[in-house]
Design a protein around this motif. Structure first.
Motif, PDB file in Angstrom:
ATOM      1  N   TYR A 244       0.861  -1.175   0.000  1.00  0.00           N
ATOM      2  CA  TYR A 244       0.000   0.000   0.000  1.00  0.00           C
ATOM      3  C   TYR A 244       0.892   1.218   0.000  1.00  0.00           C
ATOM      4  O   TYR A 244       1.787   1.322   0.848  1.00  0.00           O
ATOM      5  CB  TYR A 244      -0.884   0.037   1.254  1.00  0.00           C
ATOM      6  N   ASP A 245       0.670   2.116  -0.928  1.00  0.00           N
ATOM      7  CA  ASP A 245       1.456   3.342  -0.932  1.00  0.00           C
ATOM      8  C   ASP A 245       0.655   4.436  -0.222  1.00  0.00           C
ATOM      9  O   ASP A 245      -0.264   5.016  -0.799  1.00  0.00           O
ATOM     10  CB  ASP A 245       1.765   3.752  -2.378  1.00  0.00           C
ATOM     11  N   LEU A 246       0.985   4.672   1.040  1.00  0.00           N
ATOM     12  CA  LEU A 246       0.227   5.656   1.824  1.00  0.00           C
ATOM     13  C   LEU A 246       0.329   7.056   1.215  1.00  0.00           C
ATOM     14  O   LEU A 246      -0.497   7.914   1.488  1.00  0.00           O
ATOM     15  CB  LEU A 246       0.711   5.663   3.285  1.00  0.00           C
ATOM     16  N   ASN A 247       1.355   7.240   0.410  1.00  0.00           N
ATOM     17  CA  ASN A 247       1.546   8.510  -0.284  1.00  0.00           C
ATOM     18  C   ASN A 247       0.434   8.783  -1.301  1.00  0.00           C
ATOM     19  O   ASN A 247       0.153   9.913  -1.644  1.00  0.00           O
ATOM     20  CB  ASN A 247       2.890   8.459  -1.008  1.00  0.00           C
ATOM     21  N   LYS A 248      -0.175   7.686  -1.781  1.00  0.00           N
ATOM     22  CA  LYS A 248      -1.223   7.836  -2.793  1.00  0.00           C
ATOM     23  C   LYS A 248      -2.607   7.873  -2.162  1.00  0.00           C
ATOM     24  O   LYS A 248      -3.608   8.078  -2.839  1.00  0.00           O
ATOM     25  CB  LYS A 248      -1.140   6.687  -3.797  1.00  0.00           C
ATOM     26  N   LEU A 249      -2.651   7.634  -0.852  1.00  0.00           N
ATOM     27  CA  LEU A 249      -3.928   7.660  -0.131  1.00  0.00           C
ATOM     28  C   LEU A 249      -4.276   9.125   0.113  1.00  0.00           C
ATOM     29  O   LEU A 249      -3.580   9.818   0.835  1.00  0.00           O
ATOM     30  CB  LEU A 249      -3.765   6.919   1.193  1.00  0.00           C
TER      31      LEU A 249
ATOM     32  N   LYS B  35     -13.401  11.335  -5.321  1.00  0.00           N
ATOM     33  CA  LYS B  35     -12.121  10.621  -5.335  1.00  0.00           C
ATOM     34  C   LYS B  35     -12.270   9.211  -4.772  1.00  0.00           C
ATOM     35  O   LYS B  35     -11.304   8.482  -4.665  1.00  0.00           O
ATOM     36  CB  LYS B  35     -11.093  11.406  -4.506  1.00  0.00           C
ATOM     37  N   ARG B  36     -13.463   8.851  -4.356  1.00  0.00           N
ATOM     38  CA  ARG B  36     -13.777   7.521  -3.798  1.00  0.00           C
ATOM     39  C   ARG B  36     -12.900   7.175  -2.589  1.00  0.00           C
ATOM     40  O   ARG B  36     -12.353   6.081  -2.487  1.00  0.00           O
ATOM     41  CB  ARG B  36     -13.681   6.437  -4.893  1.00  0.00           C
ATOM     42  N   GLU B  37     -12.792   8.147  -1.698  1.00  0.00           N
ATOM     43  CA  GLU B  37     -11.988   7.936  -0.491  1.00  0.00           C
ATOM     44  C   GLU B  37     -12.773   7.141   0.555  1.00  0.00           C
ATOM     45  O   GLU B  37     -13.967   7.364   0.756  1.00  0.00           O
ATOM     46  CB  GLU B  37     -11.556   9.302   0.070  1.00  0.00           C
ATOM     47  N   GLU B  38     -12.084   6.226   1.219  1.00  0.00           N
ATOM     48  CA  GLU B  38     -12.759   5.362   2.191  1.00  0.00           C
ATOM     49  C   GLU B  38     -12.877   6.026   3.563  1.00  0.00           C
ATOM     50  O   GLU B  38     -11.964   6.711   4.023  1.00  0.00           O
ATOM     51  CB  GLU B  38     -12.011   4.026   2.323  1.00  0.00           C
TER      52      GLU B  38
ATOM     53  N   HIS C 115     -22.069   3.873   0.484  1.00  0.00           N
ATOM     54  CA  HIS C 115     -21.863   2.930   1.597  1.00  0.00           C
ATOM     55  C   HIS C 115     -20.760   1.911   1.307  1.00  0.00           C
ATOM     56  O   HIS C 115     -20.170   1.364   2.237  1.00  0.00           O
ATOM     57  CB  HIS C 115     -23.185   2.220   1.943  1.00  0.00           C
ATOM     58  N   SER C 116     -20.505   1.639   0.028  1.00  0.00           N
ATOM     59  CA  SER C 116     -19.445   0.662  -0.275  1.00  0.00           C
ATOM     60  C   SER C 116     -18.061   1.243   0.049  1.00  0.00           C
ATOM     61  O   SER C 116     -17.059   0.521   0.034  1.00  0.00           O
ATOM     62  CB  SER C 116     -19.528   0.222  -1.736  1.00  0.00           C
ATOM     63  N   LEU C 117     -18.009   2.549   0.342  1.00  0.00           N
ATOM     64  CA  LEU C 117     -16.733   3.174   0.736  1.00  0.00           C
ATOM     65  C   LEU C 117     -16.649   3.354   2.256  1.00  0.00           C
ATOM     66  O   LEU C 117     -15.675   3.875   2.776  1.00  0.00           O
ATOM     67  CB  LEU C 117     -16.600   4.547   0.062  1.00  0.00           C
TER      68      LEU C 117
ATOM     69  N   SER D  79      -7.502   0.796   8.550  1.00  0.00           N
ATOM     70  CA  SER D  79      -6.862  -0.027   7.516  1.00  0.00           C
ATOM     71  C   SER D  79      -5.957   0.842   6.658  1.00  0.00           C
ATOM     72  O   SER D  79      -6.055   2.064   6.689  1.00  0.00           O
ATOM     73  CB  SER D  79      -7.932  -0.728   6.664  1.00  0.00           C
ATOM     74  N   PRO D  80      -5.081   0.206   5.866  1.00  0.00           N
ATOM     75  CA  PRO D  80      -4.190   0.999   5.000  1.00  0.00           C
ATOM     76  C   PRO D  80      -4.967   1.790   3.947  1.00  0.00           C
ATOM     77  O   PRO D  80      -4.403   2.632   3.281  1.00  0.00           O
ATOM     78  CB  PRO D  80      -3.301  -0.042   4.330  1.00  0.00           C
ATOM     79  N   LYS D  81      -6.261   1.489   3.806  1.00  0.00           N
ATOM     80  CA  LYS D  81      -7.067   2.202   2.806  1.00  0.00           C
ATOM     81  C   LYS D  81      -7.930   3.296   3.399  1.00  0.00           C
ATOM     82  O   LYS D  81      -8.632   4.006   2.684  1.00  0.00           O
ATOM     83  CB  LYS D  81      -7.959   1.205   2.070  1.00  0.00           C
ATOM     84  N   THR D  82      -7.938   3.407   4.724  1.00  0.00           N
ATOM     85  CA  THR D  82      -8.791   4.424   5.358  1.00  0.00           C
ATOM     86  C   THR D  82      -8.251   5.827   5.097  1.00  0.00           C
ATOM     87  O   THR D  82      -7.108   6.120   5.442  1.00  0.00           O
ATOM     88  CB  THR D  82      -8.865   4.203   6.889  1.00  0.00           C
ATOM     89  N   SER D  83      -9.089   6.688   4.508  1.00  0.00           N
ATOM     90  CA  SER D  83      -8.705   8.089   4.309  1.00  0.00           C
ATOM     91  C   SER D  83      -9.202   8.979   5.447  1.00  0.00           C
ATOM     92  O   SER D  83      -8.538   9.919   5.855  1.00  0.00           O
ATOM     93  CB  SER D  83      -9.295   8.634   3.005  1.00  0.00           C
TER      94      SER D  83
END
Ligand code: GDP
Ligand code: MN
Length: 301
Positions: free
Chosen positions: A9-14, A23-26, A51-53, A135-139
């Motif tokens: 996961y590139d946190l730089n791109k999150l 931007k479909r941020e979670e 809700h899927s995000l 998670s690594p995807k949480t914005s």
């Protein structure tokens, strides 16, 4: 080794940006829950952010009240699922491993003398919740208390648009005014505040292990309480700088937590829990902002 055992996961791109939804941020919505209120669940389901995000995380106390709340939420989840309406990305239910107070009547839990113990237990619960679910995807992390029963459906979009590291809505309460015989609203949460000279002076005189809790006559801080800055005719997007926040409805950029901002269960600059969190975020260099004219509503017990 199982296949796909290694994840990158590139946190730089999150990103966490004002146009979060485009931007479909979670978003991770976190709720410590000692009571299940249908109003909370209905309001949550009405949020118009995709809700899927959205992932949900709950933590329940290990008390009879907590057992009951957990059961009721599980039933609500089952019901949504059977109707094909459960479309959140992920739902995590946690039981606390730390203590909680048994009596949760409003007058008991608001008594001044129990605040340090109660708020420090709440801090441990909030920390367990965020550290196990981020998670690594949480914005974004939205802290939403279980007794917030009404928000604008666009809560997440509206708040993200401000693009602030920590942003707190103003928590009010609906009630029936016996004098005017009309439905009315009143301030509820006094934990959103800006520091005062008097508050700093009180802190200076305290021993290391002593705390200040806002909203008690026992300690007159003369802090600027956001609850009192609501202007019904004012711009909903008005911002004010804060030094302390409550947990009612607070949107936090996930990076703030990743950098280490948590809820101190011990006196941190004489502050604990959500108010200590605001202080810690500020010490990490982040702005803490409030929206005095953007109201969310607390349940009326
Ligand atoms: P108040 O609104 O300031 O009186 O605080 P609450 O008692 O409503 O607590 C804030 C949030 O934490 C609400 O979402 C409660 O349901 C939840 N809560 C309260 N006590 C506990 C506890 O002991 N454990 C957990 N996990 N949640 C709790
Ligand atoms: Mn509450």
């Amino acid at each position: 080794l199982p296949k796909n055992h290694i994840s990158h996961y590139d946190l730089n791109k999150l990103t966490n940006s004002p146009d979060a939804l485009t931007k479909r941020e979670e978003v991770l919505i976190l709720t410590p829950m000692s009571k299940f209120l249908p109003g909370y669940w209905q309001n949550l389901n009405k949020l118009t952010y995709d809700h899927s995000l959205i992932s949900l995380g709950f933590i329940f106390p290990r008390t009879d009240e907590g057992d009951d709340a957990l059961k009721q939420l599980e039933n609500a989840l089952k019901e949504s699922k059977s109707k094909g309406k459960l479309n959140f990305k992920k739902v995590t239910l946690l039981r606390q491993d730390s203590g909680s107070l048994e009596s949760q009547l409003e007058k008991d839990r608001h008594a001044f003398k129990v605040q340090k113990e109660r708020r420090s237990m709440m801090a441990l619960a909030r920390n367990s919740l965020v550290f196990t679910t981020l998670s690594p995807k949480t914005s974004w992390v939205l802290w939403l208390d279980a007794d917030i029963v009404e928000t604008p459906p666009t809560l997440i979009q509206d708040m993200a648009e401000h693009n602030k590291p920590v942003l707190s809505a103003n928590v009010y309460q609906r009630y029936y005014d016996e004098e005017t015989k009309k439905d009315s609203i009143r301030p509820y949460d006094y934990n959103n505040w800006a520091e005062s000279e008097e508050g700093l002076k009180i802190a200076e005189g305290l021993a290391d292990d002593e705390i200040i809790v806002e909203g008690y006559a026992e300690m007159a801080t003369y802090r600027a309480l956001m609850a009192h800055y609501f202007d019904a005719s004012g711009d909903k997007n008005t911002e004010m700088e804060l030094d302390g926040v409550g947990g009612g409805a607070v949107l936090v950029k996930a990076d703030v937590h990743r950098d280490g901002a948590m809820f101190p269960s011990f006196p941190f600059y004489h502050l604990i829990e959500t108010e200590g969190f605001a202080k810690m975020a500020k010490r990490l260099g982040y702005a803490v902002i409030g929206l005095p004219n953007y109201l969310v509503y607390h349940y009326n017990e």
